[in-house]
Design a protein around this motif. Structure first.
Motif, PDB file in Angstrom:
ATOM      1  N   ASP A  93      -1.097  30.420  29.085  1.00 49.19           N
ATOM      2  CA  ASP A  93      -0.857  31.164  30.333  1.00 49.19           C
ATOM      3  C   ASP A  93      -1.876  30.739  31.379  1.00 49.19           C
ATOM      4  O   ASP A  93      -3.063  31.033  31.244  1.00 49.19           O
ATOM      5  CB  ASP A  93      -0.938  32.673  30.051  1.00 49.19           C
ATOM      6  CG  ASP A  93      -0.760  33.525  31.305  1.00 49.19           C
ATOM      7  OD1 ASP A  93      -0.660  32.969  32.420  1.00 49.19           O
ATOM      8  OD2 ASP A  93      -0.728  34.765  31.165  1.00 49.19           O
ATOM      9  N   GLU A 125      -6.768  35.245  38.281  1.00 50.22           N
ATOM     10  CA  GLU A 125      -5.333  35.597  38.386  1.00 50.22           C
ATOM     11  C   GLU A 125      -5.028  36.818  37.531  1.00 50.22           C
ATOM     12  O   GLU A 125      -4.245  37.675  37.887  1.00 50.22           O
ATOM     13  CB  GLU A 125      -4.478  34.393  37.961  1.00 50.22           C
ATOM     14  CG  GLU A 125      -3.006  34.536  38.313  1.00 50.22           C
ATOM     15  CD  GLU A 125      -2.167  35.152  37.198  1.00 50.22           C
ATOM     16  OE1 GLU A 125      -0.965  35.313  37.397  1.00 50.22           O
ATOM     17  OE2 GLU A 125      -2.728  35.482  36.126  1.00 50.22           O
ATOM     18  N   GLU A 126      -5.645  36.872  36.351  1.00 51.95           N
ATOM     19  CA  GLU A 126      -5.283  37.910  35.384  1.00 51.95           C
ATOM     20  C   GLU A 126      -5.945  39.257  35.654  1.00 51.95           C
ATOM     21  O   GLU A 126      -5.529  40.270  35.088  1.00 51.95           O
ATOM     22  CB  GLU A 126      -5.659  37.462  33.967  1.00 51.95           C
ATOM     23  CG  GLU A 126      -4.968  36.197  33.493  1.00 51.95           C
ATOM     24  CD  GLU A 126      -3.512  36.437  33.120  1.00 51.95           C
ATOM     25  OE1 GLU A 126      -3.027  37.567  33.240  1.00 51.95           O
ATOM     26  OE2 GLU A 126      -2.864  35.465  32.728  1.00 51.95           O
ATOM     27  N   GLN A 196       6.942  33.172  29.863  1.00 48.20           N
ATOM     28  CA  GLN A 196       6.497  34.519  29.464  1.00 48.20           C
ATOM     29  C   GLN A 196       7.650  35.477  29.174  1.00 48.20           C
ATOM     30  O   GLN A 196       7.493  36.697  29.204  1.00 48.20           O
ATOM     31  CB  GLN A 196       5.547  35.135  30.510  1.00 48.20           C
ATOM     32  CG  GLN A 196       4.332  34.247  30.780  1.00 48.20           C
ATOM     33  CD  GLN A 196       3.364  34.824  31.784  1.00 48.20           C
ATOM     34  OE1 GLN A 196       3.494  34.565  32.971  1.00 48.20           O
ATOM     35  NE2 GLN A 196       2.402  35.587  31.326  1.00 48.20           N
ATOM     36  N   HIS A 385       0.266  36.653  26.932  1.00 49.16           N
ATOM     37  CA  HIS A 385      -0.837  37.628  26.959  1.00 49.16           C
ATOM     38  C   HIS A 385      -1.185  38.005  25.518  1.00 49.16           C
ATOM     39  O   HIS A 385      -1.396  39.168  25.190  1.00 49.16           O
ATOM     40  CB  HIS A 385      -0.478  38.867  27.793  1.00 49.16           C
ATOM     41  CG  HIS A 385      -0.506  38.592  29.270  1.00 49.16           C
ATOM     42  ND1 HIS A 385      -0.357  39.561  30.228  1.00 49.16           N
ATOM     43  CD2 HIS A 385      -0.706  37.436  29.954  1.00 49.16           C
ATOM     44  CE1 HIS A 385      -0.444  39.018  31.430  1.00 49.16           C
ATOM     45  NE2 HIS A 385      -0.646  37.726  31.291  1.00 49.16           N
TER      46      HIS A 385
HETATM   47 MN    MN Z   1      -0.899  36.111  32.734  1.00 51.19          MN
END
Ligand code: MN
Ligand code: GLV
Ligand code: MN
Length: 413
Positions: A93, A125-126, A196, A385
């Motif tokens: 990811d 980003e996360e 995802q 994730h």
């Molecule tokens: Mn992500």
């Protein structure tokens, strides 16, 4: 001609290297976020590889990595993603998108195409460092305030402000407004990412060409009850804040299902205080993540669930507060770039499809300024994730080739 096998080998080597102990804070998952040693090592890895290709390396004022093969002021085409991870993340990811972008830069050099390129690896980003998703790209697009950066955005680890952390890491957050200039010379932008979800796997496609990205609301609800002894307090003398929480979770499910149109809702964080087995919580905070491609639909769910939580608390003699963390509208992507990707994908003879993205991406911010699109590759069983995330270097190599050919076609047009 692109040697796809050689690309796949290089992509696999990069991804495997970046899953090593120097690049993650956990030995059970990939865990890296802004300003940690593991994160810095990852950026250095990309910076070294790009410098070897003759790219000039720089950072925006808060630490987003920028590398370009033309001097500032000359038009360039943007590619990249992010290389921070979810705290319990996998190796693909974000990171595989930056690796694929690096592969595009390598191919450009090897094949002597001379395409003007700029690679970006976005910061945070996360939201693993500060609880703020898409932070680097939101800073770039001025979708934050100085007060948030100085005060409200605080590290999940030690509660110190984003500002303090950025300065301690050697950056200049006081110049954050200049970050926007990273986009000044971009004629277009493509981000490659794992899907995802499992649509590509289940339909036997190797590539997804993303035409729009779902919007979202991120918010917190805090229910204030009364801390009491869990054994000694009779059931009818309690103000237990976890009860409106439980009711609200079920209501969120009901509202999201009723809204339809791809609307989804999740309570991902639940934080009772003090959080002890033998105490009724004094208060409980829980997060709301509500998304969908239809802005009116998911925003109505956010409004309705907030009102429900307040009423559910009141019915039980308590109080609930709703606070929005942030929101971004659904983002349509650029027809011309989508079309170029589609043509390049069709030319490979490999199966592909058009689709929308349910997950959020930095491209949502970039697209406000620059014609943008995204390319998805499948991930096994749709898992992400999670340390169980898996994706194929061969698919990423195919994606790199398609990006390269799409950019070349756009440049020639
Ligand atoms: Mn992500
Ligand atoms: C980004 O990782 C998201 O949660 O959509
Ligand atoms: Mn990502």
């Amino acid at each position: 001609m692109v040697d796809r096998e050689r690309s796949a080998t290089r992509i696999e080597r990069d991804v495997e290297t970046l899953a090593g102990p120097a690049y993650t804070l956990s030995d059970r998952a990939i865990c890296r976020y802004a300003y940690t040693d593991a994160y810095r090592a990852t950026l250095d890895y990309f910076a070294r590889a790009l410098a070897e290709l003759g790219f000039e390396i720089s950072h925006d004022p808060v630490g987003t990595l920028v590398a370009r093969n033309r001097p500032a002021g000359e038009p360039v085409f943007g590619i990249g993603s992010h290389c921070d991870s979810n705290r319990n993340g996998g190796r693909y990811d974000g990171t595989m998108g930056v690796v694929a972008a690096l592969e595009v830069c390598r191919l450009n050099e090897e094949l002597g195409l001379g395409l003007p390129l700029q690679l970006i690896s976005f910061l945070e980003e996360e939201g693993s460092g500060f609880g703020q998703m898409l932070l680097g790209s939101r800073i770039m697009l001025q979708r934050v305030t100085e007060e948030e950066l100085r005060e409200s955005f605080r590290a999940l680890d030690d509660g110190r402000s984003f500002w303090e952390h950025a300065e301690a890491a050697g950056h200049e957050p006081a110049r954050w407004r200049e970050s926007i200039h990273v986009l000044d010379d971009l004629t277009g932008w493509i981000e490659m990412h794992i899907e995802q979800a499992r649509v590509l796997q289940d339909t036997g496609k190797r590539l997804g060409i993303v035409t729009a990205i779902a919007g979202y609301v991120h918010a917190d609800v805090t229910v204030h009850g009364r801390g009491d002894h869990a054994g000694a307090t009779p059931m009818d003398l309690r103000l237990d804040p976890t009860l409106p929480l439980a009711e609200t979770i079920l209501e969120l499910e009901r509202l999201a299902r009723e809204a339809g149109k791809g609307t989804v809702g999740t309570v991902g964080e639940i934080e009772p205080a003090p959080g002890l087995i033998n105490a009724i919580a004094e208060r409980v905070r829980f997060s709301l993540d509500i998304r969908g491609p239809d802005d009116d639909a998911y925003r109505a769910v956010a409004r309705d669930v907030a009102a429900f939580a307040e009423q559910a608390a009141e019915r039980r003699g308590m109080r609930a507060e709703y606070a929005q963390r942030q929101t971004l509208a659904a983002t349509p992507l650029d027809d011309r770039i989508v079309g170029a990707l589609e043509q390049a994908a069709a030319a490979t003879g490999e199966p592909y499809m058009r689709m929308h993205s349910g997950a959020a991406h930095d491209t949502m911010c970039v697209a406000e300024r620059v014609p943008s699109a995204m390319l998805f590759v499948p991930c096994r069983d749709g898992i992400s994730h999670s340390p169980l995330e898996e994706a194929s270097p061969a698919d990423a190599a195919l994606a790199a080739e398609v990006m390269l050919n799409a950019i070349a076609a756009l440049q020639a047009a």
